[in-house]
Motif scaffolding. Structure first.
Motif, PDB file in Angstrom:
ATOM      1  N   GLU A 165       0.053  -0.162  -4.858  1.00  0.00           N
ATOM      2  CA  GLU A 165       0.827  -1.228  -4.227  1.00  0.00           C
ATOM      3  C   GLU A 165       1.190  -0.829  -2.796  1.00  0.00           C
ATOM      4  OE1 GLU A 165       5.260  -3.101  -4.611  1.00  0.00           O
ATOM      5  OE2 GLU A 165       4.215  -2.714  -6.486  1.00  0.00           O
ATOM      6  N   LYS A 168       4.966  -6.150  -1.599  1.00  0.00           N
ATOM      7  CA  LYS A 168       5.239  -7.136  -2.642  1.00  0.00           C
ATOM      8  C   LYS A 168       5.836  -8.375  -1.990  1.00  0.00           C
ATOM      9  CE  LYS A 168       6.980  -5.409  -6.366  1.00  0.00           C
ATOM     10  NZ  LYS A 168       7.876  -4.910  -7.416  1.00  0.00           N
ATOM     11  N   LYS A 183       1.551  -9.071  -5.428  1.00  0.00           N
ATOM     12  CA  LYS A 183       1.522  -7.747  -4.816  1.00  0.00           C
ATOM     13  C   LYS A 183       0.277  -7.685  -3.940  1.00  0.00           C
ATOM     14  CE  LYS A 183       3.320  -4.895  -8.581  1.00  0.00           C
ATOM     15  NZ  LYS A 183       3.004  -3.732  -9.419  1.00  0.00           N
TER      16      LYS A 183
END
Length: 197
Positions: A165, A168, A183
Motif C-alpha cells: 500500500e 488510501k 487503496k
C-alpha cells in the motif's frame, strides 16, 4: 490484454487454469484481427456464433504513464516527467520542437476483470504476471494498481506479487466520487519480473 478461450470450451466449461492449451493471453484487438485473418472477413461475420469463436473471460489493461488520466490517487515512486528545456528536440519533419520525455518509470494496471464463474482459478494472476513481464521490457520500475478496500480476493492476488500500500482514499472522497474507497498499491517491477521468468 485479454484471456480468451474457444467458445466450445467456454460453453462446456471444460478448461481450467492448469490447462495452458485451453486459453491464451492476447491483446484484445489482436483477437479480433487474428480471427478475421484466419477466416476471411465475410466468413468471420457469418460464423461468429460457431464453436470456432473465442470468448474473453478475463481482461487487464495497463498504461506506462506518470499518472493515470483522470485519477486523483497517483503514485509517487519513480521519476515522473519533467518539462525542462533539455527534454525538447527539434523534429525535422514538422520543423517544431517537441517534448521528448525521459523514460517513464511508472505503469498502472486497471480494468482487471474476470468473468464471475471463472474467478479463483488464477486467471487474474496470469494476466498480472504478463503485465509485469511487458512493463519490465519497457524499463518500468514501479507498477501501480487501484483496488477497493473491501475486495479481499483482489488484495490477496496483488499481495501474492508483493504489492504494498502506498496511499488510501478517504471515505469522504470515495463517497463524493460515488464509489467504495480504494487503496493504491505498488510493486517494484524487477524482482517480480525475475521471479515470474
Amino acid at each position: 490484454m485479454a484471456l480468451v478461450v474457444p467458445r466450445s470450451a467456454f460453453l462446456s466449461q471444460s478448461f481450467s487454469s492448469s490447462s495452458s492449451s485451453s486459453f491464451e493471453i492476447e491483446d484484445e484487438y489482436l483477437v479480433v484481427e487474428r480471427r478475421a485473418d484466419e477466416m476471411g472477413e465475410e466468413e468471420h461475420k457469418e460464423n461468429q456464433d460457431e464453436d470456432t469463436a473465442l470468448v474473453v473471460v478475463a481482461t487487464l489493461d495497463y498504461v506506462i504513464a506518470d499518472k493515470l488520466q483522470g485519477e486523483l490517487l497517483c503514485g509517487d515512486k519513480g521519476n515522473g516527467q519533467s518539462f525542462d528545456s533539455e527534454n525538447y528536440a527539434f523534429n525535422e519533419a514538422t520543423q517544431t520542437y517537441e517534448f521528448m520525455p525521459k523514460t517513464i518509470e511508472r505503469a498502472y494496471c486497471f480494468n482487471v476483470c474476470v468473468l464471475g464463474s471463472y474467478r479463483g482459478q488464477g486467471f487474474a494472476h496470469r494476466l498480472i504476471r504478463e503485465a509485469v513481464r511487458r512493463v519490465a521490457l519497457n524499463s518500468v520500475k514501479f507498477l501501480y494498481v487501484h483496488v477497493e478496500l473491501n475486495n479481499a480476493p483482489a488484495l490477496r492476488c496483488y499481495e501474492s506479487f508483493g504489492f504494498l500500500e502506498e496511499k488510501k482514499e478517504s471515505e469522504r472522497v470515495a463517497v463524493k466520487l460515488g464509489r467504495p474507497p480504494r487503496k493504491l498499491l505498488f510493486v517494484t517491477v524487477a524482482p517480480v519480473a525475475e521471479a515470474c521468468a
